[in-house]
Design a protein around this motif. Structure first.
Motif, short mmCIF file in Angstrom:
data_model
loop_
_atom_site.label_atom_id
_atom_site.label_comp_id
_atom_site.label_asym_id
_atom_site.label_seq_id
_atom_site.Cartn_x
_atom_site.Cartn_y
_atom_site.Cartn_z
N ILE A 30 66.45 22.26 78.22
CA ILE A 30 65.57 21.55 79.17
C ILE A 30 64.79 20.44 78.45
O ILE A 30 64.73 19.32 78.92
CB ILE A 30 64.58 22.55 79.84
CG1 ILE A 30 65.36 23.50 80.74
CG2 ILE A 30 63.46 21.81 80.56
CD1 ILE A 30 65.09 23.51 82.18
N ASP A 31 64.19 20.76 77.28
CA ASP A 31 63.29 19.80 76.65
C ASP A 31 63.93 18.47 76.28
O ASP A 31 63.40 17.42 76.63
CB ASP A 31 62.59 20.43 75.43
CG ASP A 31 61.60 21.51 75.88
OD1 ASP A 31 61.22 21.49 77.07
OD2 ASP A 31 61.22 22.36 75.06
N CYS A 83 65.58 22.75 86.84
CA CYS A 83 64.26 23.17 86.35
C CYS A 83 63.61 24.14 87.34
O CYS A 83 63.05 25.17 86.95
CB CYS A 83 63.34 21.96 86.16
SG CYS A 83 63.82 20.94 84.76
N HIS A 89 64.88 27.62 87.28
CA HIS A 89 64.48 28.40 86.10
C HIS A 89 62.96 28.47 85.94
O HIS A 89 62.47 28.84 84.88
CB HIS A 89 65.15 27.84 84.85
CG HIS A 89 66.64 28.01 84.87
ND1 HIS A 89 67.27 29.15 84.43
CD2 HIS A 89 67.62 27.20 85.34
CE1 HIS A 89 68.58 29.03 84.61
NE2 HIS A 89 68.81 27.86 85.15
N HIS A 115 60.69 26.08 85.74
CA HIS A 115 60.01 25.01 85.00
C HIS A 115 59.43 24.01 86.02
O HIS A 115 59.99 22.94 86.25
CB HIS A 115 60.99 24.29 84.06
CG HIS A 115 61.52 25.17 82.97
ND1 HIS A 115 60.91 25.30 81.75
CD2 HIS A 115 62.61 25.98 82.94
CE1 HIS A 115 61.60 26.15 81.00
NE2 HIS A 115 62.63 26.58 81.70
N ASN A 118 56.58 22.17 86.25
CA ASN A 118 56.04 20.85 85.86
C ASN A 118 57.15 19.85 85.60
O ASN A 118 57.06 18.69 86.00
CB ASN A 118 55.16 20.98 84.60
CG ASN A 118 53.87 21.71 84.93
OD1 ASN A 118 53.43 21.71 86.07
ND2 ASN A 118 53.28 22.35 83.93
N GLU A 119 58.21 20.31 84.93
CA GLU A 119 59.33 19.42 84.66
C GLU A 119 60.02 19.01 85.96
O GLU A 119 60.39 17.86 86.14
CB GLU A 119 60.35 20.10 83.72
CG GLU A 119 59.86 20.27 82.29
CD GLU A 119 59.06 21.55 82.07
OE1 GLU A 119 58.66 22.20 83.06
OE2 GLU A 119 58.82 21.89 80.89
#
Length: 188
Positions: A11-12, A147, A150, A152, A154-155
Motif C-alpha cells: 500500500i505505502d 485500501c 483492507h 486503510h 485515510n489512504e
C-alpha cells in the motif's frame, strides 16, 4: 507444513505514487489529444456531456497503433465482461509483456487481479499504470477501493480526492468520500 503467509500489501509505495500524481508527466507516447480532454473533464460544467469526454479518454487509453494489440485488448475486456477471467489473464499478461509502455494494459490487468481478490498483484499493476499515465482516475479509484477493502481509510479518502481532482464527475466516488468523512463515520 504451514501455509505461506500472503505477501504484505504494497500500500505505502503505491500510495506515495498516488500522492505524487499531480507532479508527474504522462509518458510521451500517449495521444496528445488527452491533454485537452482532461482540461475539459476538469471543468465543473463542461461544454458537452461528461460521458462523451470520459468515453473519448477511455477510447484513447484503450487504443494502440498496433491493431493486433487493440484486438487482444478487446478480447481481454470481452472475456472479463462475460466472466471468463481465466481467459482474460493470459491475454493481459501477453499485452504487458509485449507493450510494457501501454498504461491501459497494466490497468486492465490490475482490474482483473482486483476482481480475483489478488490485491497485492493489483497494486503493483496500478503503480505501473500510474507511472505511465498519472492522470488515470480509474487506476487511482481502484487503489482507493483496495485500501477500503483492507481498512486503510485515510489512504482511500486521499485517493478518492485525487481521482476527483482529475475527474470531478465521478459521483460514486463522491458518495464514498461522503461516507468516509470522519463526521459521517462517527455517526455509525
Amino acid at each position: 507444513m504451514t501455509s505461506p503467509l500472503p505477501s504484505p500489501l504494497p500500500i505505502d509505495p503505491v500510495f506515495q505514487l498516488v500522492l505524487e500524481v499531480p507532479a508527474h508527466t504522462p509518458c510521451p507516447d500517449l495521444p496528445r489529444r488527452l491533454t485537452a480532454l482532461f482540461q475539459e473533464l476538469a471543468m465543473e460544467d463542461p461544454p458537452r456531456p461528461v460521458e462523451e469526454i470520459e468515453d473519448q479518454i477511455w477510447a484513447l487509453w484503450s487504443s494502440h497503433e498496433d491493431r493486433l494489440a487493440e484486438e487482444t485488448m478487446a478480447a481481454a475486456v470481452e472475456a472479463m465482461g462475460s466472466g471468463s477471467l481465466k481467459k482474460a489473464g493470459p491475454l493481459l499478461d501477453h499485452l504487458v509483456a509485449l507493450y510494457p509502455d501501454w498504461p491501459e494494459a497494466w490497468n486492465k490487468r490490475a482490474t482483473l487481479a482486483s476482481i480475483e481478490k489478488r490485491d497485492a498483484d493489483s497494486l503493483l499493476d496500478i503503480a505501473q499504470t500510474l507511472r505511465l499515465e498519472p492522470r488515470h482516475f480509474g487506476a487511482i479509484a481502484g487503489f482507493g477501493n483496495i485500501c477500503l477493502r483492507h481498512g486503510h481509510l485515510n489512504e482511500a479518502r486521499a485517493a478518492f480526492q485525487i481521482a476527483l481532482g482529475i475527474n470531478p464527475h465521478m459521483e460514486d466516488l463522491r458518495d464514498m468520500l461522503e461516507n468516509l468523512s470522519p463526521h459521517h463515520l462517527m455517526l455509525h
